[in-house]
Motif scaffolding. Structure first.
Motif, mmCIF file in Angstrom:
data_model
loop_
_atom_site.group_PDB
_atom_site.id
_atom_site.type_symbol
_atom_site.label_atom_id
_atom_site.label_comp_id
_atom_site.label_asym_id
_atom_site.label_seq_id
_atom_site.Cartn_x
_atom_site.Cartn_y
_atom_site.Cartn_z
ATOM 1 N N MET A 1 0.844 -1.178 0.000
ATOM 2 C CA MET A 1 0.000 0.000 0.000
ATOM 3 C C MET A 1 0.884 1.233 0.000
ATOM 4 S SD MET A 1 -1.392 0.813 3.768
ATOM 5 C CE MET A 1 -0.264 0.888 5.109
ATOM 6 N N ARG A 2 0.314 2.340 -0.433
ATOM 7 C CA ARG A 2 1.043 3.604 -0.437
ATOM 8 C C ARG A 2 0.513 4.505 0.676
ATOM 9 N NH1 ARG A 2 3.588 5.309 -5.636
ATOM 10 N NH2 ARG A 2 3.525 3.440 -6.917
ATOM 11 N N ALA A 3 1.453 5.177 1.328
ATOM 12 C CA ALA A 3 1.119 6.159 2.350
ATOM 13 C C ALA A 3 2.160 7.268 2.265
ATOM 14 C CB ALA A 3 1.121 5.531 3.737
ATOM 15 N N THR A 4 1.803 8.436 2.718
ATOM 16 C CA THR A 4 2.723 9.565 2.714
ATOM 17 C C THR A 4 3.254 9.755 4.124
ATOM 18 O OG1 THR A 4 1.457 10.601 0.940
ATOM 19 C CG2 THR A 4 2.984 12.014 2.168
ATOM 20 N N VAL A 9 5.990 9.877 -0.380
ATOM 21 C CA VAL A 9 5.154 8.698 -0.635
ATOM 22 C C VAL A 9 6.026 7.462 -0.482
ATOM 23 C CG1 VAL A 9 3.746 7.487 -2.334
ATOM 24 C CG2 VAL A 9 3.631 9.980 -2.178
ATOM 25 N N ARG A 10 5.529 6.509 0.314
ATOM 26 C CA ARG A 10 6.271 5.269 0.572
ATOM 27 C C ARG A 10 5.378 4.078 0.323
ATOM 28 N NH1 ARG A 10 10.949 5.416 3.858
ATOM 29 N NH2 ARG A 10 11.497 7.499 4.527
ATOM 30 N N GLU A 11 6.002 2.986 -0.081
ATOM 31 C CA GLU A 11 5.309 1.706 -0.174
ATOM 32 C C GLU A 11 5.457 1.024 1.173
ATOM 33 O OE1 GLU A 11 3.511 -0.064 -2.394
ATOM 34 O OE2 GLU A 11 3.533 1.581 -3.822
ATOM 35 N N GLU A 53 -4.488 2.487 3.222
ATOM 36 C CA GLU A 53 -4.027 2.998 1.923
ATOM 37 C C GLU A 53 -4.278 4.502 1.857
ATOM 38 O OE1 GLU A 53 -2.605 3.166 -1.913
ATOM 39 O OE2 GLU A 53 -2.688 1.307 -0.769
ATOM 40 N N GLY A 54 -3.257 5.248 1.444
ATOM 41 C CA GLY A 54 -3.402 6.685 1.276
ATOM 42 C C GLY A 54 -3.256 7.499 2.547
ATOM 43 N N ASP A 56 -1.912 9.761 5.505
ATOM 44 C CA ASP A 56 -0.956 10.864 5.570
ATOM 45 C C ASP A 56 -0.406 10.887 6.983
ATOM 46 O OD1 ASP A 56 0.535 13.130 5.012
ATOM 47 O OD2 ASP A 56 -1.136 14.492 5.363
#
Length: 66
Positions: A1-4, A9-11, A53-54, A56
């Motif tokens: 998943m991606r998160a900031t 932005v990191r996986e 996911e997503g 911040d």
């Protein structure tokens, strides 16, 4: 998943917690404040707060100065 995390932005693996992010960043849990999507996460909740996911995430460290 991606998160900031702090604007980057990191996986991250599914099921990653706030505590996992601190370990990833090599930050000791004492002396930091963490906010997820604008809400502060109490230190006691770091190991139980699973990121979505997503998300911040902002990690703020205390510094001395004057």
């Amino acid at each position: 998943m991606r998160a900031t995390v702090n604007g980057v932005v990191r996986e991250l693996a599914d099921g990653t917690t706030v505590a996992d992010v601190l370990r990833l960043l090599e930050i000791a849990p004492g002396g930091v404040a963490v906010a997820v999507n604008g809400s502060v996460v109490p230190r006691a909740e770091h190991p139980r707060t699973v990121l979505a996911e997503g998300a911040d995430i902002e990690v703020l460290t205390a510094v001395q100065g004057g």
